[in-house]
Design an enzyme around this catalytic site. Structure first.
Site, PDB file in Angstrom:
ATOM      1  N   CYS A 181       0.821  -1.218   0.000  1.00 16.18           N
ATOM      2  CA  CYS A 181       0.000   0.000   0.000  1.00 16.18           C
ATOM      3  C   CYS A 181       0.847   1.258   0.000  1.00 16.18           C
ATOM      4  CB  CYS A 181      -0.985  -0.013   1.164  1.00 16.18           C
ATOM      5  SG  CYS A 181      -0.263   0.158   2.815  1.00 16.18           S
ATOM      6  N   ASP A 205       7.287   4.305   4.273  1.00 17.97           N
ATOM      7  CA  ASP A 205       6.201   3.608   4.965  1.00 17.97           C
ATOM      8  C   ASP A 205       5.079   4.558   5.357  1.00 17.97           C
ATOM      9  OD1 ASP A 205       7.482   1.188   4.758  1.00 17.97           O
ATOM     10  OD2 ASP A 205       8.386   1.298   6.751  1.00 17.97           O
ATOM     11  N   ALA A 206       3.879   3.991   5.496  1.00 17.24           N
ATOM     12  CA  ALA A 206       2.701   4.801   5.778  1.00 17.24           C
ATOM     13  C   ALA A 206       2.830   5.570   7.091  1.00 17.24           C
ATOM     14  CB  ALA A 206       1.457   3.922   5.799  1.00 17.24           C
ATOM     15  N   HIS A 258      -2.635   1.420   6.929  1.00 21.80           N
ATOM     16  CA  HIS A 258      -2.956   1.434   5.499  1.00 21.80           C
ATOM     17  C   HIS A 258      -2.959   2.866   4.983  1.00 21.80           C
ATOM     18  CE1 HIS A 258      -4.320  -0.337   1.797  1.00 21.80           C
ATOM     19  NE2 HIS A 258      -5.406   0.397   1.748  1.00 21.80           N
ATOM     20  N   HIS A 290      -6.060   1.758  -4.462  1.00 23.21           N
ATOM     21  CA  HIS A 290      -5.046   1.292  -3.509  1.00 23.21           C
ATOM     22  C   HIS A 290      -4.582  -0.123  -3.816  1.00 23.21           C
ATOM     23  CE1 HIS A 290      -7.953  -0.990  -0.571  1.00 23.21           C
ATOM     24  NE2 HIS A 290      -8.397  -1.044  -1.805  1.00 23.21           N
TER      25      HIS A 290
END
Length: 297
Positions: free
Chosen positions: A203, A221-222, A256, A268
């Protein structure tokens, strides 16, 4: 630290230096398709459960090596920022996928691959390697009307100028809308844990790679991406904005990130075993886990 560059089309960056039989094909320099073709959906789930791959690095990316051990190199992907490691994103790369040859410093322009894949050619026109979306190369010459002459860790090569342009018209699109339109080209691509290439995305790798293709740098990274950009009310969200989601109805850890596509739709890379797809926010559990909408374009 020793500065090296990736000489594989895409190099997986592993959590541990293991040579598991099923992953042997992932250690070649010519692309990941043979490896991916023999992975089942269950195998891709295991990649996440065991966290075997932490990210990927693209051809010509800088990898700072801290140490070499039994054919592996531990170090950091310089261009992928990670809040815990100022040097870059950490992990292990198969050493045969690295070049330690220093390159001349070029101060001119660079170009970015904006197609899913395109060939890197030798100067005589033979294919040297295949490059993935997001690959960046310094330009030596742009005099040829069809090709850029580029510097690479495998020597001087050339790439088609059209591969550095989008495959769709952008004249009437915002940069955010371009992100969505580019993302649509990967609809139905199978999710790949750690993926930041056109072979497969997770994602955060999906939104990282799309932004990188537009020259916009996001963390890898998210949980780091959420710290960047300006906050937008959901009612004011536009295509290309990023929607972040957390456990415990939005109060827990970020798990996410998705691209807002307009009219309440998300684009996504969902979870292992799934594919890049559209999702209507109001019709999913994610609506209760939305933390914030951010804009970076």
């Amino acid at each position: 630290m020793q500065t090296t560059r990736i000489i594989a089309t895409v190099a997986n960056v592993w959590r541990q230096p293991e040579n598991i039989a099923i992953d042997t094909l992932a250690l070649t320099n010519t692309g990941l398709q043979p490896w991916l073709a023999q992975l089942t959906d269950a195998d891709t789930v295991t990649l996440e459960q065991d966290n075997r791959i932490v990210t990927q690095a693209l051809f010509n990316d800088v990898f700072l090596v801290e140490r070499f051990v039994n054919g592996w190199a531990y170090g950091y992907v310089l261009d992928q920022t990670d809040a815990r490691h100022p040097q870059g994103y950490p992990g292990w790369v198969w050493a045969a996928q690295l070049s330690t040859v220093p390159l001349p410093v070029l101060t001119g322009p660079t170009v970015t691959i904006r197609w899913g894949f395109t060939p890197l050619l030798r100067l005589d026109g033979r294919t040297l390697l295949t490059l993935s979306l997001g690959t960046e190369l310094p330009v030596i010459s742009s005099k040829d009307h069809r090709y850029y002459t580029v510097q690479t860790p495998l020597g001087t090569g050339k790439i088609a100028k059209r591969a550095t342009q989008f495959t769709f018209k952008t004249a009437n699109l915002t940069r955010g809308a371009i992100l969505v339109r580019l993302g649509e080209e990967f609809l139905d691509l199978r999710y790949l844990w750690g993926g930041v290439s056109a072979y497969g995305f997770d994602c955060s790798g999906f939104v990282y790679s799309l932004h990188r293709s537009l020259g916009i740098r996001l963390p890898r990274d998210a949980q780091d991406q959420i710290e960047q950009g300006g906050a937008i009310d959901l009612a004011d969200a536009q295509p290309g904005d990023l929607c972040f989601f957390a456990h415990d109805h939005g109060h827990g850890a970020i798990h996410h990130v998705a691209l807002y596509a307009g009219d309440g739709w998300l684009l996504h890379a969902p979870t292992p075993g799934k594919h890049v797809t559209y999702l209507q926010l109001a019709s999913t559990y994610l609506r209760d886990e939305l933390v914030v909408v951010k804009r970076n374009w």
